[in-house]
Motif scaffolding. Structure first.
Motif, PDB file in Angstrom:
ATOM      1  N   ASP A   1       9.036   7.851   0.763  1.00 17.03           N
ATOM      2  CA  ASP A   1       8.308   7.312   1.913  1.00 17.03           C
ATOM      3  C   ASP A   1       6.800   7.256   1.673  1.00 17.03           C
ATOM      4  OD1 ASP A   1      10.623   6.916   3.558  1.00 17.03           O
ATOM      5  OD2 ASP A   1      10.716   9.094   3.802  1.00 17.03           O
ATOM      6  N   ASP A   2       6.398   7.271   0.406  1.00 12.45           N
ATOM      7  CA  ASP A   2       4.984   7.155   0.064  1.00 12.45           C
ATOM      8  C   ASP A   2       4.536   5.723   0.342  1.00 12.45           C
ATOM      9  OD1 ASP A   2       2.468   6.903  -1.192  1.00 12.45           O
ATOM     10  OD2 ASP A   2       2.964   8.447  -2.659  1.00 12.45           O
ATOM     11  N   ALA A   3       3.743   5.549   1.388  1.00 20.71           N
ATOM     12  CA  ALA A   3       3.362   4.211   1.842  1.00 20.71           C
ATOM     13  C   ALA A   3       2.469   3.471   0.857  1.00 20.71           C
ATOM     14  CB  ALA A   3       2.651   4.314   3.196  1.00 20.71           C
ATOM     15  N   ARG A   4       1.947   4.163  -0.152  1.00 28.55           N
ATOM     16  CA  ARG A   4       1.096   3.494  -1.138  1.00 28.55           C
ATOM     17  C   ARG A   4       1.905   2.648  -2.111  1.00 28.55           C
ATOM     18  NH1 ARG A   4      -1.742   8.594  -3.689  1.00 28.55           N
ATOM     19  NH2 ARG A   4       0.477   9.178  -3.680  1.00 28.55           N
ATOM     20  N   MET A   5       3.216   2.887  -2.197  1.00 27.79           N
ATOM     21  CA  MET A   5       4.048   2.221  -3.196  1.00 27.79           C
ATOM     22  C   MET A   5       5.227   1.520  -2.530  1.00 27.79           C
ATOM     23  SD  MET A   5       3.958   5.076  -6.269  1.00 27.79           S
ATOM     24  CE  MET A   5       4.184   6.534  -5.235  1.00 27.79           C
ATOM     25  N   ALA A   6       5.235   0.192  -2.575  1.00 30.29           N
ATOM     26  CA  ALA A   6       6.265  -0.590  -1.894  1.00 30.29           C
ATOM     27  C   ALA A   6       7.653  -0.300  -2.443  1.00 30.29           C
ATOM     28  CB  ALA A   6       5.954  -2.080  -2.017  1.00 30.29           C
ATOM     29  N   HIS A   7       7.744  -0.068  -3.759  1.00 30.14           N
ATOM     30  CA  HIS A   7       9.089   0.176  -4.305  1.00 30.14           C
ATOM     31  C   HIS A   7       9.612   1.542  -3.877  1.00 30.14           C
ATOM     32  CE1 HIS A   7       6.610   2.157  -7.344  1.00 30.14           C
ATOM     33  NE2 HIS A   7       7.683   2.677  -7.918  1.00 30.14           N
ATOM     34  N   HIS A   8       8.745   2.494  -3.608  1.00 29.96           N
ATOM     35  CA  HIS A   8       9.192   3.763  -3.034  1.00 29.96           C
ATOM     36  C   HIS A   8       9.694   3.549  -1.609  1.00 29.96           C
ATOM     37  CE1 HIS A   8       7.585   7.207  -5.715  1.00 29.96           C
ATOM     38  NE2 HIS A   8       7.646   6.110  -6.441  1.00 29.96           N
ATOM     39  N   LEU A   9       8.981   2.762  -0.840  1.00 33.92           N
ATOM     40  CA  LEU A   9       9.401   2.489   0.532  1.00 33.92           C
ATOM     41  C   LEU A   9      10.756   1.794   0.574  1.00 33.92           C
ATOM     42  CD1 LEU A   9       6.062   1.338   2.216  1.00 33.92           C
ATOM     43  CD2 LEU A   9       7.174   3.580   2.346  1.00 33.92           C
ATOM     44  N   ARG A  10      11.006   0.931  -0.396  1.00 33.27           N
ATOM     45  CA  ARG A  10      12.325   0.282  -0.453  1.00 33.27           C
ATOM     46  C   ARG A  10      13.411   1.310  -0.744  1.00 33.27           C
ATOM     47  NH1 ARG A  10       9.332  -3.852  -3.084  1.00 33.27           N
ATOM     48  NH2 ARG A  10      10.048  -3.193  -5.151  1.00 33.27           N
ATOM     49  N   LYS A  11      13.104   2.269  -1.612  1.00 36.93           N
ATOM     50  CA  LYS A  11      14.071   3.340  -1.870  1.00 36.93           C
ATOM     51  C   LYS A  11      14.353   4.119  -0.585  1.00 36.93           C
ATOM     52  CE  LYS A  11      14.565   3.324  -6.529  1.00 36.93           C
ATOM     53  NZ  LYS A  11      15.868   3.158  -7.222  1.00 36.93           N
ATOM     54  N   GLY A  12      13.297   4.413   0.175  1.00 32.26           N
ATOM     55  CA  GLY A  12      13.487   5.134   1.428  1.00 32.26           C
ATOM     56  C   GLY A  12      14.351   4.346   2.395  1.00 32.26           C
ATOM     57  N   ALA A  13      14.097   3.044   2.503  1.00 32.69           N
ATOM     58  CA  ALA A  13      14.898   2.198   3.388  1.00 32.69           C
ATOM     59  C   ALA A  13      16.343   2.122   2.890  1.00 32.69           C
ATOM     60  CB  ALA A  13      14.290   0.802   3.466  1.00 32.69           C
TER      61      ALA A  13
ATOM     62  N   SER B   1       6.236  -9.780  -7.583  1.00 25.92           N
ATOM     63  CA  SER B   1       6.247  -8.528  -6.833  1.00 25.92           C
ATOM     64  C   SER B   1       6.332  -7.312  -7.748  1.00 25.92           C
ATOM     65  CB  SER B   1       7.415  -8.513  -5.843  1.00 25.92           C
ATOM     66  OG  SER B   1       8.663  -8.543  -6.521  1.00 25.92           O
ATOM     67  N   ALA B   2       6.981  -7.450  -8.914  1.00 24.75           N
ATOM     68  CA  ALA B   2       7.073  -6.326  -9.851  1.00 24.75           C
ATOM     69  C   ALA B   2       5.685  -5.910 -10.327  1.00 24.75           C
ATOM     70  CB  ALA B   2       7.956  -6.685 -11.038  1.00 24.75           C
ATOM     71  N   LEU B   3       4.833  -6.901 -10.607  1.00 22.82           N
ATOM     72  CA  LEU B   3       3.465  -6.603 -11.030  1.00 22.82           C
ATOM     73  C   LEU B   3       2.709  -5.896  -9.916  1.00 22.82           C
ATOM     74  CD1 LEU B   3       1.126  -6.835 -13.033  1.00 22.82           C
ATOM     75  CD2 LEU B   3       0.653  -9.109 -12.075  1.00 22.82           C
ATOM     76  N   GLU B   4       2.836  -6.395  -8.696  1.00 21.33           N
ATOM     77  CA  GLU B   4       2.162  -5.772  -7.561  1.00 21.33           C
ATOM     78  C   GLU B   4       2.641  -4.335  -7.360  1.00 21.33           C
ATOM     79  OE1 GLU B   4       2.851  -8.239  -4.208  1.00 21.33           O
ATOM     80  OE2 GLU B   4       1.859 -10.004  -5.068  1.00 21.33           O
ATOM     81  N   ASP B   5       3.949  -4.124  -7.495  1.00 18.58           N
ATOM     82  CA  ASP B   5       4.509  -2.787  -7.322  1.00 18.58           C
ATOM     83  C   ASP B   5       3.970  -1.812  -8.362  1.00 18.58           C
ATOM     84  OD1 ASP B   5       5.981  -3.670  -5.189  1.00 18.58           O
ATOM     85  OD2 ASP B   5       7.893  -3.766  -6.266  1.00 18.58           O
ATOM     86  N   LEU B   6       3.927  -2.244  -9.613  1.00 16.96           N
ATOM     87  CA  LEU B   6       3.482  -1.356 -10.679  1.00 16.96           C
ATOM     88  C   LEU B   6       1.994  -1.052 -10.566  1.00 16.96           C
ATOM     89  CD1 LEU B   6       5.532  -2.797 -13.676  1.00 16.96           C
ATOM     90  CD2 LEU B   6       5.935  -0.655 -12.433  1.00 16.96           C
ATOM     91  N   LEU B   7       1.195  -2.045 -10.222  1.00 12.97           N
ATOM     92  CA  LEU B   7      -0.231  -1.799 -10.058  1.00 12.97           C
ATOM     93  C   LEU B   7      -0.489  -0.831  -8.902  1.00 12.97           C
ATOM     94  CD1 LEU B   7      -1.674  -5.379 -10.657  1.00 12.97           C
ATOM     95  CD2 LEU B   7      -1.797  -3.408 -12.205  1.00 12.97           C
ATOM     96  N   ALA B   8       0.288  -0.969  -7.834  1.00 14.17           N
ATOM     97  CA  ALA B   8       0.158  -0.029  -6.715  1.00 14.17           C
ATOM     98  C   ALA B   8       0.567   1.379  -7.139  1.00 14.17           C
ATOM     99  CB  ALA B   8       1.013  -0.505  -5.542  1.00 14.17           C
ATOM    100  N   MET B   9       1.608   1.470  -7.972  1.00 12.14           N
ATOM    101  CA  MET B   9       2.042   2.773  -8.463  1.00 12.14           C
ATOM    102  C   MET B   9       0.950   3.415  -9.321  1.00 12.14           C
ATOM    103  SD  MET B   9       5.373   3.670 -10.845  1.00 12.14           S
ATOM    104  CE  MET B   9       4.642   2.929 -12.323  1.00 12.14           C
ATOM    105  N   PHE B  10       0.337   2.637 -10.202  1.00 15.53           N
ATOM    106  CA  PHE B  10      -0.742   3.181 -11.038  1.00 15.53           C
ATOM    107  C   PHE B  10      -1.903   3.674 -10.183  1.00 15.53           C
ATOM    108  CE2 PHE B  10       0.777  -0.034 -14.430  1.00 15.53           C
ATOM    109  CZ  PHE B  10       1.768   0.832 -14.847  1.00 15.53           C
ATOM    110  N   ALA B  11      -2.212   2.938  -9.129  1.00 17.92           N
ATOM    111  CA  ALA B  11      -3.302   3.356  -8.244  1.00 17.92           C
ATOM    112  C   ALA B  11      -2.964   4.679  -7.551  1.00 17.92           C
ATOM    113  CB  ALA B  11      -3.578   2.269  -7.202  1.00 17.92           C
ATOM    114  N   ALA B  12      -1.706   4.827  -7.137  1.00 21.49           N
ATOM    115  CA  ALA B  12      -1.277   6.078  -6.518  1.00 21.49           C
ATOM    116  C   ALA B  12      -1.322   7.221  -7.527  1.00 21.49           C
ATOM    117  CB  ALA B  12       0.140   5.923  -5.960  1.00 21.49           C
ATOM    118  N   TYR B  13      -0.870   6.955  -8.756  1.00 20.94           N
ATOM    119  CA  TYR B  13      -0.945   7.974  -9.797  1.00 20.94           C
ATOM    120  C   TYR B  13      -2.388   8.389 -10.050  1.00 20.94           C
ATOM    121  CZ  TYR B  13       3.958   7.180 -11.232  1.00 20.94           C
ATOM    122  OH  TYR B  13       5.326   7.095 -11.278  1.00 20.94           O
ATOM    123  N   ASP B  14      -3.284   7.416 -10.043  1.00 19.97           N
ATOM    124  CA  ASP B  14      -4.686   7.716 -10.287  1.00 19.97           C
ATOM    125  C   ASP B  14      -5.253   8.623  -9.199  1.00 19.97           C
ATOM    126  OD1 ASP B  14      -7.041   6.910 -12.063  1.00 19.97           O
ATOM    127  OD2 ASP B  14      -7.841   6.490 -10.071  1.00 19.97           O
TER     128      ASP B  14
END
Length: 297
Positions: free
Chosen positions: A126-138, A253-266
């Protein structure tokens, strides 16, 4: 138990192949699925070589069979699931239709009479910074609505994601080198997955799966130097540099998801409580040094 038949959806991916191998080691009969099992589907999989992949080895194991099925479109799911005692459900990484695919597969498994369902989610879904995490939660909520008895596994990022680079002598990531991670060994995750498929985990339970250490990429490199006995460097690149290099083939969307993940990791890295995995394994989880030692021997 160890005598049932299980279907592993998406069995040619990194995680799926590890789960197939773990299920076979546990004595289960495995139906492995692929969108095209006639081209390159391995007969069985064991711990792999220094590139960090899973190496296929043809053994002619009669407990393993391959079936054509697509978890996203639903094609072939009924045939692959009918007669199975359990099913492992994993959707390709950062797939935009994860929720729909999970609902489709869960309904198909239920209609086929599959007794046990295990869904491969992610830690902190449910980490709102990462769309692919939110999809997992849903998707988790969809599974729970349709199959309250399903087991949900929530692994952290894998040690294996950085293993090839460490062996090659240079870790390069698009986030800060000091960010903390509790990376988990894929084979440890697969061992828990096989136990869940075998009915060893409580129905309806959810399990976070984090590794036993909190290490930054810089610390991962330092450990690799000690274990491998040769230089291993670490450097950070900008997201733009990653996008024009390793990420050049990623778009949409895969690119957007990964860039968002890197930002969250940072911002905060990615850490998970190690206690649940140790309890499920009944032993200490695999460390980074242990994995490096195993893969370099």
């Amino acid at each position: 138990m160890g005598a049932g038949t299980v279907t592993v959806l998406g069995a040619t991916g990194k995680t799926g192949r590890a789960v197939v191998a773990a299920a076979l080691r546990r004595g289960l009969t495995v139906r492995a699925t692929s969108r095209d099992p006639g081209h390159g589907a391995p007969a069985v999989v064991t711990s792999g070589g220094p590139d960090g992949t899973r190496s296929p080895q043809a053994t002619g194991d009669p407990r393993l069979s391959w079936h054509r099925a697509d978890v996203v479109t639903g094609e072939g799911l009924a045939d692959a699931l009918t007669g199975a005692d359990a099913a492992y459900l994993i959707v390709p990484n950062v797939h935009p239709a994860e929720v729909e695919a999970v609902e489709l597969a869960t309904r198909a498994a239920t209609e086929a009479g599959v007794e046990r369902l295990v869904y491969h989610s992610v830690a902190d879904p449910d980490d709102a910074r990462m769309a692919h995490h939110l999809r997992k939660g849903a998707a988790e909520r969809a599974v729970r609505r349709l199959r309250p008895d399903a087991v949900v596994l929530r692994p952290c990022a894998y040690l294996q994601n950085l293993l090839p680079s460490a062996v090659a002598g240079h870790l390069e990531v698009p986030y800060r080198l000091s960010a903390p991670f509790s990376l988990v060994d894929l084979d440890d995750v697969a061992e828990v997955a096989a136990a869940a498929l075998d009915g060893r985990l409580e129905p309806g339970s959810t399990h976070d799966l984090g590794g036993p250490e909190v290490l930054s990429v810089l610390q991962l490199a330092e450990v690799a130097v000690t274990v491998l006995g040769r230089p291993v460097s670490a450097s950070a690149v900008t997201p733009e540099q990653w996008r024009s290099g390793p990420g050049a083939g990623v778009d949409g969307s895969a690119l957007e998801d990964l860039l968002a993940m890197f930002a969250a990791y940072d911002q905060s890295g990615f850490t998970v409580d190690p206690a649940p995995l140790a309890r499920l394994l009944g032993r200490p989880p695999t460390t980074w040094a242990q994995l490096l030692t195993k893969e370099s021997s």
